[in-house]
Design an enzyme around this catalytic site. Sequence first.
Site, PDB file in Angstrom:
ATOM      1  N   CYS A 139       0.805  -1.220   0.000  1.00  0.00           N
ATOM      2  CA  CYS A 139       0.000   0.000   0.000  1.00  0.00           C
ATOM      3  C   CYS A 139       0.843   1.278   0.000  1.00  0.00           C
ATOM      4  CB  CYS A 139      -0.948  -0.006   1.195  1.00  0.00           C
ATOM      5  SG  CYS A 139      -1.974  -1.495   1.277  1.00  0.00           S
ATOM      6  N   HIS A 165      -3.495   6.674   2.362  1.00  0.00           N
ATOM      7  CA  HIS A 165      -3.898   5.386   1.808  1.00  0.00           C
ATOM      8  C   HIS A 165      -5.308   5.068   2.270  1.00  0.00           C
ATOM      9  CE1 HIS A 165      -4.335   1.225   1.018  1.00  0.00           C
ATOM     10  NE2 HIS A 165      -4.049   0.815   2.244  1.00  0.00           N
ATOM     11  N   ASN A 221     -10.324  -0.756  -0.315  1.00  0.00           N
ATOM     12  CA  ASN A 221      -8.868  -0.706  -0.203  1.00  0.00           C
ATOM     13  C   ASN A 221      -8.260  -1.293  -1.470  1.00  0.00           C
ATOM     14  OD1 ASN A 221      -6.151  -1.192   0.330  1.00  0.00           O
ATOM     15  ND2 ASN A 221      -6.491  -1.906   2.420  1.00  0.00           N
TER      16      ASN A 221
END
Length: 333
Positions: free
Chosen positions: A122, A258, A289
């Site tokens: 990420c 993020h 996500n």
Amino acid sequence: MSKIKPSKGAPYARIMGVGGYRPTRVVPNEVILETIDSSDEWIRSRSGIETRHWANDEETVAAMSIEASGKAIADAGISVEQIGGVIVSTVSHFKQTPAVATEIADKLGTNKAAAFDISAGCAGFGYGLTLAKGMIVEGSAEYVLVIGVERLSDLTDLEDRATAFLFGDGAGAVVVGPSQSPEIGPTVWGSEGDKSETIKQTVPWTDYRDGEVARFPAITQEGQAVFRWAVFEMAKVAKEALDAAGITADDLDVFIPHQANERIIDSMVKTLKLPETVTVARDVRTTGNTSAASIPLAMERLLATGEAKSGDTALVIGFGAGLVYAATVVTLP
């Protein structure tokens, strides 16, 4: 004395254009609830996620990247042939070699651009952005394409109550080019490998190949441990990035963390004491996500909706499996 000539790159680098691609299929929480014992209210309260996008067979890592990249290149106002580097951050391209970046560079029509993949979870977009900046300042490329792309639906265990609702698919891309003023700040990045077990692939590919496990590998995580680390440690990293750029939270226009979990985002906003005037990316609500793709996708949406504008000062921070992290301050294109 060295006989090597000094590099003749640009004095600084900047983000010139951004593009995104979200798969056509929108998956609401109700679909996730078909395989786990939970509720829509629980998922929303724990993560903020309402829907996510899942790719079909044609929406491959390469195909989504090409769509996002085409938009970013057009937004930057340059030609594909001017791209001298293609950096792709992904953990869901299932060919060990060759790098998917080479396929993307070729299909876009670049003039034999340097192309490679990175695996930084990420935080991958931040890693790629930093590498692109270095290439431009060093002089090995004038324009570099940085892509974050994932098909995390391929790595999701739909029976895992802790993660089944989290992940989505998509691609985000930016063009990084030369600048006469500093538009990408110093990067604060690093890793904490002693915590690598908190987010990981369930088993190695070889275990699946050799028949030692029947279920395809998936991503798993220790939710509470990751939450604590992200909230407390990443807020410190974000503050370091502000300090490195020579600004304070009061100077920010936009915060693009993020898109892992809205509770983490809210906690970071509170810890950093961001003014109410700062626009906060909350793309996680409808995109989920998407790991390496989450920051450029959120950036693209903020600019497209007018919630952020060209010239705004933004703090971006990615963090995830490894555990790895990268934060920097940028001027939006």
